[in-house]
Design a protein around this motif. Structure first.
Motif, short mmCIF file in Angstrom:
data_model
loop_
_atom_site.label_atom_id
_atom_site.label_comp_id
_atom_site.label_asym_id
_atom_site.label_seq_id
_atom_site.Cartn_x
_atom_site.Cartn_y
_atom_site.Cartn_z
N UNK A 13 7.69 42.60 -23.99
CA UNK A 13 7.60 43.46 -22.57
C UNK A 13 9.12 43.92 -22.34
N UNK A 14 9.36 45.13 -22.05
CA UNK A 14 10.73 45.47 -21.51
C UNK A 14 10.69 45.84 -20.25
N UNK A 15 10.04 45.53 -19.20
CA UNK A 15 9.90 45.68 -17.83
C UNK A 15 11.19 44.88 -17.36
N UNK A 16 11.71 44.95 -15.84
CA UNK A 16 12.77 44.42 -15.64
C UNK A 16 12.84 42.83 -15.62
N UNK A 17 11.76 42.26 -15.65
CA UNK A 17 11.57 40.63 -15.99
C UNK A 17 11.87 40.42 -17.24
N UNK A 18 11.10 41.22 -18.19
CA UNK A 18 11.45 40.93 -19.65
C UNK A 18 12.78 41.13 -20.17
N UNK A 19 13.43 42.19 -19.66
CA UNK A 19 14.90 42.74 -19.94
C UNK A 19 15.96 41.61 -19.16
N UNK A 451 3.53 37.99 -12.81
CA UNK A 451 2.43 36.91 -12.30
C UNK A 451 3.06 35.69 -12.20
N UNK A 452 4.06 35.38 -12.41
CA UNK A 452 5.08 33.91 -12.06
C UNK A 452 5.79 34.10 -11.11
N UNK A 453 6.47 32.79 -10.56
CA UNK A 453 7.10 32.95 -9.27
C UNK A 453 8.63 33.51 -9.55
N UNK A 454 8.95 34.23 -8.55
CA UNK A 454 8.77 34.43 -7.26
C UNK A 454 7.71 35.33 -6.87
N UNK A 455 7.23 36.29 -8.00
CA UNK A 455 6.26 37.16 -7.60
C UNK A 455 6.65 38.84 -7.77
N UNK A 456 6.36 39.68 -7.20
CA UNK A 456 6.33 41.26 -7.72
C UNK A 456 7.71 41.44 -6.96
N UNK A 457 8.19 42.71 -7.51
CA UNK A 457 9.38 43.40 -7.21
C UNK A 457 10.42 43.73 -8.23
N UNK A 458 11.40 44.46 -8.08
CA UNK A 458 12.31 44.68 -9.09
C UNK A 458 13.51 43.92 -8.81
N UNK A 459 13.52 42.50 -9.14
CA UNK A 459 14.68 41.83 -8.89
C UNK A 459 14.87 40.87 -10.06
N UNK A 460 14.20 40.86 -11.12
CA UNK A 460 14.59 40.26 -12.37
C UNK A 460 14.33 38.63 -12.30
N UNK A 461 13.96 38.02 -11.19
CA UNK A 461 13.80 36.64 -10.81
C UNK A 461 12.97 36.07 -11.94
N UNK A 462 12.01 36.50 -12.11
CA UNK A 462 10.99 36.03 -13.15
C UNK A 462 11.64 35.81 -14.53
N UNK A 463 12.05 36.59 -14.92
CA UNK A 463 12.70 36.63 -16.26
C UNK A 463 13.83 35.83 -16.27
#
Length: 489
Positions: A13-19, A451-463
Motif C-alpha cells: 500500500x502506497x498511501x501516505x502511511x505506507x510511504x 485503522x491503527x493509532x492515531x487514526x485518520x488524516x494525512x499525517x503519516x504517523x500510523x506508518x
C-alpha cells in the motif's frame, strides 16, 4: 511472485502511511519495496485529471491541517520539500441571508467578526491554540500511557465533553459562532453532538488558528511524490499494478508492513492469525461514508458572502441545528435532504489546478455506508443556496458514490474514508487494545494504515509508528532514523 533474497522490508500500500513507513525503514538502512494495487501511487492522497484536460483534482483529501503539525512530517521536513501555502482564511461557513462565519488564521480577527460570541470563541479555543504542540501530541498518540501534559489533557477533555453534549450551546448566544465551529465537528462522520466528533473538531479548529490549514501547491499528490522521491533516493523500490491477495504471494523479507484495514489483514493472513486476534480484527467497526464530486468551473464559486470567495475550505451546511439534522440523518442510515458539504476551492491559491481563468471545486458529503446514490445534484443544490449562479459555472463534474470510493481504495470500506468508525472507544482500541497496536501476532508483520493509532488524516504517523515498532522488535533499533532532507531530495 519470484523469490527475492535482497529485501529487508516490504510495504503493501502506497498511501501516505505506507510511504511514511517505507521512508522510515529505508532511512534506517533497510532495502525496502512497496507494492501498490493501482497504477498510481498515493491512495487517498493522489491528484489527477478527473473532469477535463488541465483540471487537476485531489482524488481524496485536499486540505491538510495536520501536514504542518505531524511529528513525522516535521522530522521529514515536508515544508522544505514542497510548497504548502497557508491561507489567511482557514475555513469559511455560509449562512442564510448572505451572512457567513470566517475562521481566519488570526484568532483575534476571527473573534472580532463573531460579535457577542467573540469572547466565547477566544475562551474556548484560545488555550488550545496557545498549547498546540501539547494538543498535537495528545491527539497524535491516542494510546494507553501516562500523558506528558495532564493539565492540557484536562482542559481539552472538559471542552470536548461540553461541545460533545447537549450543553454545547451554553456558551454561545448567536448563530454564527456555533455554526462555524460545528463545521469542523462534521469532518468526522458521526452523530452531533458527540464527544468523538467534538474532540476531532476542536483539534482541527485549534490548528486553524495555530499553523493554519495549508494547501499543497500541485495537489495532494505533491506530498506523495515527496515521500516517493525520498524512498527511491535511499534505495527503495515501488511496484505498481500489484494487487496482493495473500501474504504468501510476497517474496521473503524480515519485515512486512501492511497499509490495509483489519478486515483485509484477516484475508491476507489466510487463517494464520490466532483465533482471538482475528476475532478482534473482525469486530473492528467501520463508519458511514462519503460521496464525492469534483467540479471544473468557468469561474470561482459566486458566494453571496464575498469573503468566502477567498476561503480555500468551506463548510456548507447552514446553522448548527441544520448540520446536526443532516449528520444525524446519516447516522440513522438515511440520506440527508440538505446535506453537510465539505468543499475546497484550491485553485484560488494554486494556479496549477486549472487552466488560466478557470477553477476547480472539490466537494463531498456524508452518506450511509455502501451508498450507491450519486450526490451531484444534492451537493450542487446545497452550494447554490449560498452561491446563486453556481450551477451556471459548472463546465463538467466527476462523481463517486460511496461504493465507488471503496472500489478505488479498499481501505475505504463502504466509503468510510477514516478506515474505521471514529468513536471514543476506537480511538484507543485501534484496531486492538494495546500499547503497540501496529504489531501483529505474525512474526515480522505489522499493520500501518489509518485503522491503527492515531487514526485518520494525512499525517503519516500510523506508518511512522509502525516502522519504529518494527525496527525495535526486528532489528533492536530504538533510535528513530534521521529523516531530514538531504541535498537533491
Amino acid at each position: 511472485m519470484t523469490t527475492d533474497q535482497g529485501l529487508d522490508a516490504i510495504v503493501v500500500g502506497s498511501g501516505p502511511n505506507g510511504l511514511a513507513a517505507a521512508v522510515t525503514l529505508a532511512r534506517a538502512g533497510l532495502r525496502v519495496r512497496v507494492y501498490e494495487r493501482n497504477p498510481q501511487i498515493g491512495g487517498g492522497a493522489a491528484t489527477a485529471e478527473l473532469t477535463l484536460p488541465g483540471f487537476r483534482h485531489d482524488v481524496g483529501s485536499a486540505v491538510h491541517p495536520l501536514a504542518l503539525a505531524s511529528e513525522f512530517f516535521q522530522k521529514f521536513g515536508l515544508k522544505d520539500r514542497i510548497e504548502l501555502r497557508v491561507p489567511e482564511i482557514s475555513f469559511g461557513h455560509p449562512l442564510p441571508g448572505g451572512r457567513a462565519g470566517v475562521a481566519w488564521q488570526d484568532i483575534e480577527r476571527t473573534a472580532a467578526g463573531l460579535g457577542r460570541d467573540g469572547l466565547a470563541w477566544l475562551r474556548l479555543l484560545g488555550p488550545l491554540v496557545q498549547n498546540i504542540n501539547a494538543i498535537a501530541e495528545l491527539t497524535g498518540d491516542a494510546l494507553l500511557r501516562v500523558p506528558r501534559h495532564p493539565l492540557m489533557l484536562a482542559r481539552f477533555g472538559l471542552r470536548t465533553l461540553e461541545q460533545g453534549s447537549p450543553a454545547w450551546n451554553w456558551r454561545f448566544s448567536g448563530v454564527t459562532a456555533p455554526a462555524l465551529l460545528t463545521g469542523t465537528f462534521a469532518h468526522s462522520i458521526g452523530r452531533l453532538p458527540s464527544p468523538s466528533t467534538a474532540g476531532a473538531g476542536l483539534t482541527l479548529a485549534a490548528h486553524a488558528h495555530a499553523g493554519g490549514w495549508p494547501i499543497p501547491i500541485g495537489g495532494s499528490g505533491a506530498i506523495v511524490q515527496a515521500l516517493a522521491d525520498d524512498l527511491l533516493a535511499h534505495g527503495g523500490e515501488i511496484v505498481t499494478d500489484a494487487d496482493i491477495t495473500s501474504l504468501k504471494e510476497l517474496p521473503p523479507a524480515r519485515i512486512v508492513l501492511l497499509d490495509v484495514t483489519p478486515r483485509a489483514l484477516v484475508d491476507l493472513a489466510d487463517g494464520a492469525l490466532p483465533a482471538r486476534y482475528a476475532a478482534s480484527l473482525r469486530s473492528f467497526r467501520y463508519g458511514n461514508a462519503v460521496a464525492k464530486v469534483d467540479f471544473a468551473l468557468s469561474e470561482p464559486v459566486p458566494f453571496t458572502a464575498t469573503a468566502l470567495r477567498r476561503a480555500p475550505t468551506l463548510h456548507v451546511g447552514g446553522t448548527r441545528a441544520d448540520q446536526a439534522l443532516a449528520e444525524n440523518a446519516v447516522a440513522r442510515g438515511r440520506h440527508a435532504e440538505f446535506p453537510y458539504v465539505l468543499a475546497a476551492q484550491p485553485s484560488i491559491l494554486d494556479a496549477t489546478r486549472a487552466p488560466a481563468g478557470k477553477h476547480t471545486l472539490w466537494a463531498y458529503t456524508h452518506v450511509p455506508a455502501g451508498s450507491t446514490h450519486d450526490q451531484t445534484e444534492q451537493i450542487t443544490r446545497q452550494i447554490e443556496r449560498f452561491a446563486p449562479g453556481f450551477r451556471d459555472t459548472i463546465l463538467a463534474s466527476y462523481s463517486q458514490t460511496a461504493a465507488q470510493m471503496q472500489n478505488h481504495n479498499p481501505n475505504h470500506v463502504g466509503g468510510d474514508i477514516a478506515a474505521g468508525a471514529i468513536s471514543m472507544t476506537q480511538l484507543v482500541r485501534r484496531p486492538v487494545l494495546s500499547g503497540d497496536p501496529w504489531r501483529t501476532p505474525l512474526a515480522g508483520v505489522y499493520l500501518c494504515s489509518s485503522s491503527t493509532s492515531p487514526g485518520p488524516g494525512v499525517h503519516g504517523m500510523c506508518g511512522y509508528r509502525a516502522a519504529l515498532s518494527a525496527l525495535a522488535h526486528e532489528y533492536n533499533v530504538v533510535d528513530p532514523p534521521d529523516l531530514t532532507p538531504h541535498k537533491g531530495n
